[in-house]
Design a protein around this motif. Structure first.
Motif, mmCIF file in Angstrom:
data_model
loop_
_atom_site.group_PDB
_atom_site.id
_atom_site.type_symbol
_atom_site.label_atom_id
_atom_site.label_comp_id
_atom_site.label_asym_id
_atom_site.label_seq_id
_atom_site.Cartn_x
_atom_site.Cartn_y
_atom_site.Cartn_z
ATOM 1 N N VAL A 276 1.048 -1.333 0.279
ATOM 2 C CA VAL A 276 -0.313 -0.137 -0.179
ATOM 3 C C VAL A 276 1.319 1.258 -0.033
ATOM 4 C CG1 VAL A 276 -1.621 1.284 1.459
ATOM 5 C CG2 VAL A 276 -2.539 -1.178 0.715
ATOM 6 N N ARG A 277 2.412 0.786 1.131
ATOM 7 C CA ARG A 277 3.189 2.586 1.158
ATOM 8 C C ARG A 277 3.694 2.659 -0.311
ATOM 9 N NH1 ARG A 277 4.520 0.106 5.644
ATOM 10 N NH2 ARG A 277 6.874 -0.610 4.687
ATOM 11 N N SER A 278 3.874 1.876 -1.204
ATOM 12 C CA SER A 278 4.331 1.996 -2.546
ATOM 13 C C SER A 278 3.517 2.349 -3.583
ATOM 14 C CB SER A 278 5.261 0.794 -2.572
ATOM 15 O OG SER A 278 3.574 -0.184 -2.988
ATOM 16 N N ALA A 286 3.431 10.702 -9.545
ATOM 17 C CA ALA A 286 2.822 10.838 -10.807
ATOM 18 C C ALA A 286 1.604 11.935 -10.551
ATOM 19 C CB ALA A 286 2.016 9.679 -11.160
ATOM 20 N N ASN A 287 0.882 12.783 -9.603
ATOM 21 C CA ASN A 287 -0.241 13.087 -9.524
ATOM 22 C C ASN A 287 -1.493 12.884 -9.870
ATOM 23 O OD1 ASN A 287 -1.170 15.727 -8.397
ATOM 24 N ND2 ASN A 287 -1.107 16.682 -10.246
ATOM 25 N N TRP A 288 -1.692 11.704 -9.852
ATOM 26 C CA TRP A 288 -2.907 11.004 -10.241
ATOM 27 C C TRP A 288 -3.301 9.971 -8.351
ATOM 28 C CZ3 TRP A 288 -1.142 6.815 -14.027
ATOM 29 C CH2 TRP A 288 -0.835 7.435 -15.389
ATOM 30 N N ALA A 289 -5.422 10.577 -9.046
ATOM 31 C CA ALA A 289 -5.720 10.474 -8.141
ATOM 32 C C ALA A 289 -6.092 8.283 -8.189
ATOM 33 C CB ALA A 289 -7.688 10.883 -8.740
ATOM 34 N N PRO A 290 -6.776 7.306 -7.517
ATOM 35 C CA PRO A 290 -6.551 6.379 -7.810
ATOM 36 C C PRO A 290 -7.980 6.415 -8.604
ATOM 37 C CG PRO A 290 -6.544 6.950 -4.875
ATOM 38 C CD PRO A 290 -6.324 8.080 -6.044
ATOM 39 N N GLU A 291 -8.668 6.395 -8.311
ATOM 40 C CA GLU A 291 -9.927 6.879 -9.449
ATOM 41 C C GLU A 291 -9.584 6.280 -10.865
ATOM 42 O OE1 GLU A 291 -11.029 10.368 -8.342
ATOM 43 O OE2 GLU A 291 -9.881 8.949 -6.848
ATOM 44 N N SER A 292 -8.552 7.167 -11.580
ATOM 45 C CA SER A 292 -7.381 7.373 -12.859
ATOM 46 C C SER A 292 -7.037 5.595 -13.639
ATOM 47 C CB SER A 292 -6.735 8.321 -13.154
ATOM 48 O OG SER A 292 -5.958 8.173 -12.011
ATOM 49 N N VAL A 293 -6.506 5.136 -12.844
ATOM 50 C CA VAL A 293 -6.058 3.686 -12.718
ATOM 51 C C VAL A 293 -7.188 2.786 -13.523
ATOM 52 C CG1 VAL A 293 -3.994 2.310 -12.533
ATOM 53 C CG2 VAL A 293 -4.249 4.205 -11.485
ATOM 54 N N LYS A 315 -7.723 -3.412 -2.799
ATOM 55 C CA LYS A 315 -8.206 -2.500 -2.288
ATOM 56 C C LYS A 315 -8.368 -1.678 -1.548
ATOM 57 C CE LYS A 315 -11.535 -6.302 -1.333
ATOM 58 N NZ LYS A 315 -11.991 -7.584 -1.127
ATOM 59 N N ALA A 316 -7.411 -1.584 -0.580
ATOM 60 C CA ALA A 316 -7.127 -0.627 0.207
ATOM 61 C C ALA A 316 -7.177 0.693 -0.453
ATOM 62 C CB ALA A 316 -5.446 -0.913 1.101
ATOM 63 N N VAL A 317 -6.799 1.187 -1.734
ATOM 64 C CA VAL A 317 -5.973 1.737 -2.967
ATOM 65 C C VAL A 317 -7.063 2.130 -3.568
ATOM 66 C CG1 VAL A 317 -4.355 2.893 -3.918
ATOM 67 C CG2 VAL A 317 -3.544 1.299 -1.599
ATOM 68 N N TYR A 318 -6.832 1.005 -4.461
ATOM 69 C CA TYR A 318 -8.472 1.676 -5.741
ATOM 70 C C TYR A 318 -9.395 1.427 -5.522
ATOM 71 C CZ TYR A 318 -3.483 2.142 -7.268
ATOM 72 O OH TYR A 318 -1.927 2.429 -7.680
#
Length: 377
Positions: A276-278, A286-293, A315-318
């Motif tokens: 999760v940290r990585s 990257a200045n990206w929001a999780p929902e953009s992946v 699941k903890a990040v995205y």
């Protein structure tokens, strides 16, 4: 602060069932399975002598093997060296193309295990007889030095062993070199061609080897990993420089996150907290929001504990997305696994599809809003 984006302007591979990029694209897009039993003679003894359940036996000889690949030795002085050296030099030369070695460096992942050439040399020292080229004794850092000398890399070359994360660490360090302007071009990737007997018996002793001889990431019945061998090398440049030079851009690296599990439960039980940290570090850079992946090419080795930990981390990040793992096609490339996974993503980008994953007829339960790619879309 957003760091300089890095462009991937070249790539090369020698992988199971795919000795070049065109063959790799076909393997990935068509969902081919390159896992097979070891070619007779690979273990230095009959395959039947290796199979078994004793301490010095392996219960499976399945793997992702590179067969029938014969790169021409570029220098007669290198002819006696292990195939590992020839693979790395071949892929580095192919990835570099017509580019100069001026202000060019390299970072390669390389598993610090005995190779075939090293084992034969060691046997000769103990038992007498002909043991091949003595330079095969130096199989950790020497291949990188040989590549640097052969290609005239003024930025030097480094080898590292971070186990399964090696190629991604190599790519990160190569990006750092470019972003600090220490070099203008970097080769990065990894090679894995450790002695097959050593690997198979070792993974069986660890209890990590699949007893069914199948590589089934995220499968409910997965029972372990299948080792594989190969090499992947990328040619990296700062994005602005690549655009100015009119170089082809295969993909862009905007963020990389690294972490360490610290005091984990065991060698084969990854920490979701570290993963999760990585992921969060990469998103922040990257200045990206999780929902953009949308697409996740996963490590997913086919070990139940590891695969579930990876699902929990995602699941903890995205919020969700599509999962895949190249290990279903070729097995676990160990040091080269991350680079090969990145190469698969580049194939998907080039063709505008999400490449399929094999053996997903019975996926792990509780995937949440994540789905497995059983076929191209």
């Amino acid at each position: 602060m957003i760091r300089t984006p890095i462009a991937i302007v070249g790539a090369s591979c020698v992988l199971p069932g795919a000795h070049n990029l065109a063959a790799f694209e076909h393997l990935v897009l068509q969902g081919k399975n390159a896992v097979q039993d070891a070619p007779e003679g690979r273990f230095g003894m009959p395959n039947s002598a290796v199979l078994g359940h004793g301490r010095d036996r392996a219960w499976s000889i399945a793997g992702g093997y590179v067969t029938d690949f014969r790169p021409e030795p570029p220098d007669p002085e290198l002819a006696g060296l292990d195939p590992l050296v020839h693979w790395l030099l071949h892929c580095s030369r192919e990835a570099l193309g017509s580019s100069s070695g001026a202000r060019t460096g390299a970072v390669f992942g390389n598993l610090s295990f005995p190779t075939d050439g090293m084992a034969k040399w060691g046997e000769a020292q103990v038992l007498g007889g002909q043991g091949g080229d003595a330079r095969n004794h130096f199989m950790s850092g020497m291949p990188a030095a040989i590549v640097a000398r052969a290609l005239g890399l003024e930025g030097g070359a480094t080898a590292l062993d971070a186990a399964c994360a090696s190629s991604l660490y190599a790519i990160k360090l190569a990006c750092d070199a470019l972003q600090s302007y220490r070099t203008d071009r970097m080769l990065a990737g990894a090679v894995q061609r450790a002695d097959s007997l050593f690997l198979h018996i070792g993974f069986c002793q660890l209890g990590a080897m699949s007893k069914t001889g199948q590589s089934r990431p995220f499968h409910a019945g997965a029972d372990g990993l299948i080792p594989a061998e190969g090499c992947v090398v990328f040619n990296l440049r700062r994005l602005d420089d690549a655009v100015a030079a009119g170089e082809p851009i295969l993909g862009v690296i905007r963020g990389i996150g690294l972490s360490n599990d610290g005091r984990g439960r065991s060698l084969l039980a990854p920490s979701s907290e570290g993963q999760v940290r990585s992921m969060r570090l990469a998103l922040a850079e990257a200045n990206w929001a999780p929902e953009s992946v949308q697409l996740f090419e996963c490590h997913a080795t086919g070990t139940p504990t590891g695969d579930r930990a990876e699902i929990d981390s995602l699941k903890a990040v995205y919020p969700g997305g599509s999962l895949g793992s190249l290990k279903s096609n070729v097995g676990h490339l160990i040091t080269a696994a991350g680079a090969a996974g990145l190469l698969k993503v580049l194939v998907g980008l080039r063709h505008g599809v999400m490449p399929p994953t094999l053996h997903v007829d019975e996926p792990l339960d509780d995937l949440g809003k994540f789905s497995l790619l059983a076929r191209s879309r």
